[in-house]
Design an enzyme around this catalytic site. Sequence first.
Site, mmCIF file in Angstrom:
data_model
loop_
_atom_site.group_PDB
_atom_site.id
_atom_site.type_symbol
_atom_site.label_atom_id
_atom_site.label_comp_id
_atom_site.label_asym_id
_atom_site.label_seq_id
_atom_site.Cartn_x
_atom_site.Cartn_y
_atom_site.Cartn_z
ATOM 1 C CG ASP A 39 -2.076 0.939 1.128
ATOM 2 O OD1 ASP A 39 -3.226 0.477 1.148
ATOM 3 O OD2 ASP A 39 -1.848 2.169 0.999
ATOM 4 C CB THR B 277 -3.067 7.577 -1.023
ATOM 5 O OG1 THR B 277 -4.245 6.836 -0.653
ATOM 6 C CG2 THR B 277 -2.329 6.846 -2.140
ATOM 7 C CD GLU C 159 -6.289 8.255 -5.517
ATOM 8 O OE1 GLU C 159 -7.239 8.753 -4.886
ATOM 9 O OE2 GLU C 159 -5.108 8.303 -5.106
ATOM 10 C CB SER C 160 -11.836 4.172 -3.661
ATOM 11 O OG SER C 160 -11.768 4.921 -2.461
ATOM 12 C CB THR D 116 -3.749 4.833 -8.699
ATOM 13 O OG1 THR D 116 -2.642 5.472 -8.062
ATOM 14 C CG2 THR D 116 -4.143 3.623 -7.878
ATOM 15 C CB THR E 129 -16.890 -0.650 -8.652
ATOM 16 O OG1 THR E 129 -18.077 0.092 -8.406
ATOM 17 C CG2 THR E 129 -16.177 -0.015 -9.837
ATOM 18 C CG ASP E 130 -22.268 -1.098 -8.076
ATOM 19 O OD1 ASP E 130 -21.393 -0.217 -7.979
ATOM 20 O OD2 ASP E 130 -23.264 -1.155 -7.319
ATOM 21 C CD GLU E 131 -19.549 4.170 -8.547
ATOM 22 O OE1 GLU E 131 -19.033 5.031 -9.276
ATOM 23 O OE2 GLU E 131 -19.797 4.353 -7.353
ATOM 24 C CE1 TYR F 67 -13.324 3.957 -8.049
ATOM 25 C CE2 TYR F 67 -15.689 3.883 -8.421
ATOM 26 C CZ TYR F 67 -14.536 3.314 -7.907
ATOM 27 O OH TYR F 67 -14.602 2.101 -7.266
ATOM 28 C CE LYS G 188 -11.996 -0.397 -9.421
ATOM 29 N NZ LYS G 188 -10.886 -0.934 -8.596
ATOM 30 C CG ASN H 100 -17.881 -2.723 0.153
ATOM 31 O OD1 ASN H 100 -17.058 -3.527 0.551
ATOM 32 N ND2 ASN H 100 -18.506 -2.889 -1.012
ATOM 33 N N PRO I 63 -24.927 17.008 4.197
ATOM 34 C CG PRO I 63 -22.776 17.068 3.277
ATOM 35 C CD PRO I 63 -23.510 16.724 4.525
ATOM 36 N NE ARG J 145 -20.898 11.854 -6.349
ATOM 37 C CZ ARG J 145 -20.776 10.687 -5.710
ATOM 38 N NH1 ARG J 145 -21.240 9.579 -6.248
ATOM 39 N NH2 ARG J 145 -20.189 10.619 -4.540
#
Length: 340
Positions: free
Chosen positions: A33, A36, A84-85, A100, A125-127, A150, A154, A180, A205, A273
């Site tokens: 790791d 970061t 980077e998540s 990364t 990820t599901d994204e 992001y 991925k 998660n 917010p 967003r």
Amino acid sequence: MNLLVTGGAGFIGSSYVRLARRQRPDALVVNVDALTYAGNLENLRDLEGDSKHLFVRADIRDGAKMLELLRTHAIDAIVHFAAESHVDRSILSAEPFLDTNVVGTLRLLEAARAAGVRRFLQVSTDEVYGSLGPEGAFEETTPVSPRSPYSASKTAADHFVMAFHHTHGMDTVITRCSNNYGPFQFPEKLIPLMILNAFEGKPLPVYGDGLYVRDWIHVEDHCEAVDLVLERGTTGEVYNVGAENERPNMDVVRTILRLTGRDESLIRHVPDRPGHDRRYAMNARKVREQLGWRPRHNFDQGLADTVAWYRANPAWADRIRSGAYRDYYETQYASRLAAT
Ligand code: NAD
Ligand code: DAU
């Protein structure tokens, strides 16, 4: 099976390292790791003194270092969490995500190939599938359609993993998991951010109308699925992971307010967003039916336990929220909150 786990000082990686050490008492876990802003050795405190857990501070983009570690420790498999998540940070600045998530993954694949590592598990990820309307769920066969920097990074990384499988015959598997939650999550993400703000009576917010839907899974359930796929997944395949806990963000925020004894006057609907994905939902039938995975955590209990964990660990959160985190919070939220 000696493992190299990347990103093992982060939220999910540290939970996985704990699981891997429990599951394989005789196997070495090399935990790489870069530490970061999101990496934190405090997440691994309970592993201090464990001679089979070797922490190495290194960057996955350092291909020579990765190759050296793989050879020196006779690594059999790589479980690749390092990334980077955070979507909001990728909107502020996409370059670290390319560096990364894409270049880093490629360097790791090249090192794995050169060292003859037996299996490479990519934690995705599901994204990558994009955004859903009100009905349906993502299947493994759903075409990828990333919409944030992001998720674009991925997706690109997943494509490189598949390319190394098809082109070089590398044994790869990919897991794609939903959102998660649980202990040790960095408080830039929805649940810990709202919990910590609620503790302090600060505004919560909520982006836009707050009716965006996420499909929540406890971090330990995710890690158990990753480990099963590592052991028994079919080479070249993708496995969706999700626990069927779809919730609009407003429901999650209201539950946190109830659990922290605060009222709804703390909620602030702030400007949205950009490119916000409306809804995620995972169909995880494949990992359930083919590998026998079952989530063990109920969402309501898991969220209550998570609130209790943050209540019991104020020092962990206080240390994180000093310094650079304050600058991030200011950049991300000050003008949004001022607009309400
Ligand atoms: P995190 O941000 O908490 O941890 C990421 C870790 O990677 C940190 O410890 C960081 O120091 C390390 N890292 C970053 N860049 C690195 C580099 N160049 N070299 C070495 N280490 C580096 O992230 P997380 O939430 O634990 O997510 C872990 C993985 O799981 C990511 O790949 C993410 O895309 C994926 N994932 C996350 C979720 C979620 O809900 N959090 C869901 C599905 C998939
Ligand atoms: O779905 C898996 C993904 O889940 C992972 O791949 C990512 O690494 C992880 O960060 C997470 O991405 P999201 O963008 O879904 O998570 P986040 O916690 O940032 O936001 C969850 C929802 O809450 C989303 O609809 C945006 C909203 N939100 C978030 C924050 C931080 C708010 O309304 N206010 C906030 O301040």
